[in-house]
Design an enzyme around this catalytic site. Sequence first.
Site, short mmCIF file in Angstrom:
data_model
loop_
_atom_site.label_atom_id
_atom_site.label_comp_id
_atom_site.label_asym_id
_atom_site.label_seq_id
_atom_site.Cartn_x
_atom_site.Cartn_y
_atom_site.Cartn_z
CE LYS A 1 -3.64 2.46 0.35
NZ LYS A 1 -3.83 2.82 -1.02
CD GLN B 1 3.25 4.81 2.61
OE1 GLN B 1 3.79 5.56 1.62
NE2 GLN B 1 2.38 4.22 3.12
CE LYS C 1 4.44 7.37 5.93
NZ LYS C 1 4.15 8.35 4.51
CE LYS D 1 4.58 7.77 -2.01
NZ LYS D 1 4.06 7.66 -0.92
N GLY E 1 -2.69 8.61 -3.89
CA GLY E 1 -1.87 10.19 -4.78
C GLY E 1 -0.70 9.75 -3.40
CG ASP E 2 3.50 10.22 -3.18
OD1 ASP E 2 3.16 10.72 -1.88
OD2 ASP E 2 4.18 11.55 -3.62
CB THR F 1 -2.10 13.59 4.75
OG1 THR F 1 -2.65 11.91 3.33
CG2 THR F 1 -0.49 13.09 5.09
CG ASN G 1 -3.99 16.30 -0.55
OD1 ASN G 1 -3.35 15.46 0.09
ND2 ASN G 1 -5.13 16.05 -0.80
CB SER H 1 -5.61 4.94 1.98
OG SER H 1 -5.46 5.89 1.15
P1 NAP Z 1 0.72 17.32 -3.79
O1 NAP Z 1 -0.64 17.79 -3.61
O2 NAP Z 1 1.07 17.43 -5.20
O3 NAP Z 1 1.43 19.18 -3.26
C1 NAP Z 1 3.06 19.06 -3.56
C2 NAP Z 1 2.88 20.73 -3.06
O4 NAP Z 1 4.24 20.71 -2.83
C3 NAP Z 1 2.86 21.90 -3.54
O5 NAP Z 1 2.79 23.11 -3.55
C4 NAP Z 1 4.71 21.58 -5.12
O6 NAP Z 1 4.85 22.92 -5.48
C5 NAP Z 1 5.59 21.39 -3.61
N1 NAP Z 1 6.47 21.06 -4.20
C6 NAP Z 1 6.71 19.79 -4.90
N2 NAP Z 1 7.50 19.38 -5.19
C7 NAP Z 1 8.29 20.71 -5.04
C8 NAP Z 1 9.77 20.93 -4.41
N3 NAP Z 1 10.67 20.41 -5.61
N4 NAP Z 1 10.44 21.84 -4.33
C9 NAP Z 1 9.23 22.50 -3.25
N5 NAP Z 1 7.91 22.41 -3.51
C10 NAP Z 1 7.45 21.64 -4.07
O7 NAP Z 1 1.68 16.07 -2.71
P2 NAP Z 1 1.13 16.26 -1.59
O8 NAP Z 1 0.17 14.85 -2.12
O9 NAP Z 1 0.68 17.58 -1.06
O10 NAP Z 1 1.58 15.95 -0.84
C11 NAP Z 1 2.82 16.73 -0.33
C12 NAP Z 1 4.23 15.88 0.56
O11 NAP Z 1 3.74 14.93 1.05
C13 NAP Z 1 4.75 15.02 -0.28
O12 NAP Z 1 6.02 14.46 0.12
C14 NAP Z 1 4.48 12.94 -0.11
O13 NAP Z 1 4.86 12.18 -0.29
C15 NAP Z 1 3.48 13.27 1.68
N6 NAP Z 1 2.37 12.53 1.78
C16 NAP Z 1 1.36 12.97 0.85
C17 NAP Z 1 0.27 12.31 1.41
C18 NAP Z 1 -1.08 11.97 0.95
O14 NAP Z 1 -2.23 11.42 1.40
N7 NAP Z 1 -1.06 12.86 -0.11
C19 NAP Z 1 0.39 11.55 2.58
C20 NAP Z 1 1.37 11.04 3.37
C21 NAP Z 1 2.42 11.75 2.75
P3 NAP Z 1 4.30 22.84 -7.13
O15 NAP Z 1 2.92 23.09 -7.32
O16 NAP Z 1 4.85 23.88 -7.28
O17 NAP Z 1 4.71 21.88 -7.95
#
Ligand code: NAP
Length: 458
Positions: free
Chosen positions: A102, A123, A126, A138, A177-178, A222, A253, A390
């Site tokens: 997952k 993961q 976690k 992943k 998603g991520d 999250t 997100n 999830s």
């Molecule tokens: P997302 O919706 O795609 O948002 C990512 C955000 O981070 C956007 O504002 C993006 O800016 C910025 N970003 C991405 N790459 C970057 C970089 N290299 N330098 C600076 N800013 C950057 O993704 P998300 O789901 O929120 O995920 C954010 C983090 O949380 C990741 O590390 C992910 O692995 C972790 N996470 C997510 C979840 C989940 O449920 N979604 C769960 C656990 C952990 P731009 O719009 O300019 O790209």
Amino acid sequence: MVLQTRTAAKAEVNEYIQRVLDTVIQRNPGESEFHQAVKEFMYSMTPVLERDPKYIQYNILERIVEPERMITFRVPWVDDQGRIQVNRGYRVQFNSAIGPYKGGIRFHPSVNAGIIKFLGFEQTFKNSLSGMPIGGGKGGSDFDPKGKSEGEVMRFVQSFMTELYKYIGPDEDVPAGDIGVGPREIGYMFGQYKRICGGHEAGVFTGKGLTYGGSLVRKEATGYGCVYFVEEMLKEKGMSLEGRTVVVSGSGNVAIYAMEKAMQLGAKVVACSDSNGYVYDPQGINLETVKQLKEVERRRIKDYVQEHPHAEYHEGCSGIWTIPCDIALPCATQNEISEESASILVKNGVIAVAEGANMPSTLEAIDIFLQNDVLFGPAKAANAGGVSVSALEMSQNSMRFNWTFEEVDAKLRQIMSNIYRNSMAAAEEYGYTGNLVVGANIAGFLKVADSMIAQGVV
Ligand code: NAP
């Protein structure tokens, strides 16, 4: 004599850990993020191995750092100009000792094998920590959805799924998603999976739309979970979020819903960012504007100041950590808090840092936080709310029944509280009272390791 035996055991443990680390570096050359994640984890293993040598006897560490399977594939697709484009797709199926693989799918140009492996490794622990019966996986691609048309994104996703479908299923591997993968991309993946495999196997993805099997609170999970975790850390010290100043990196997100929950609990969020720069709004970030810009219109965060001219926009990401705050929530990407940024946060009086993103703090930054008694919630624990909901989505799909928003939110809050308590208890039991990095690693590890031993050499 006893002292001599203890010293010999310590030496054996250190030698074993070093050997595993050397093997990881030698077998996975150039994969610096994966090396970093393994290092951060390994240093927490010393007290476990000293207490129970069976983990050395069964060579658990060397087995646990090697993914069960790594799939790499070509993703060809046709852009709007009729040109053929080629991206690379990945899925790592890291560990299935406690349940089906997952973990999310990331679409970002920086994606490579090392990043996917670091994410899959983290993961695994976690998911164990979440208390849910799910293993670690992943996936992703170096495809960049930014600037692509709807048609291009859909054609890419359909091609990606035309290969990935062979390896996933509700009891095998369940993606979500991520970064770069939200409800739109999950919808296209599910559509293509259904078209190839037939039936309506809702449990094969999570993060689905609410009209076709998604769970309430998954979108918020999250970010909300991360703030519930902060609440727990503060509560232990007799504090709360009320009146606190908060800085959140990212505006995706995780960041949006971390901001929402922090505001609901009485905090003032003064800054957020994207990969180009950050906005500082001393009056408090207007979340409706951020949602409209990022969720609806897919625009840049710098456009925030058009609506709120009193706010400031600054190019570049790391400057956000120079804004004085009580609570810092890195919710964008890996290694966004350097040693220097951590030192500035500490100098400015930060009380708590919780990692909404995966591995957003470098190893040196974590040391700075721990040395300065900052309450520090590591990613494995602090952002486990997403995967936990999830797992609740999977349960609802199996039952063909939906819980209400309030029911799922209450379960999420309870899960985050349990994760906090279990991590604190493990830290204390192994002599690292208050250190949630060590506590989360140990609590996550034990269940996976014991299950691996129970299942034999597989
Ligand atoms: P997302 O919706 O795609 O948002 C990512 C955000 O981070 C956007 O504002 C993006 O800016 C910025 N970003 C991405 N790459 C970057 C970089 N290299 N330098 C600076 N800013 C950057 O993704 P998300 O789901 O929120 O995920 C954010 C983090 O949380 C990741 O590390 C992910 O692995 C972790 N996470 C997510 C979840 C989940 O449920 N979604 C769960 C656990 C952990 P731009 O719009 O300019 O790209």
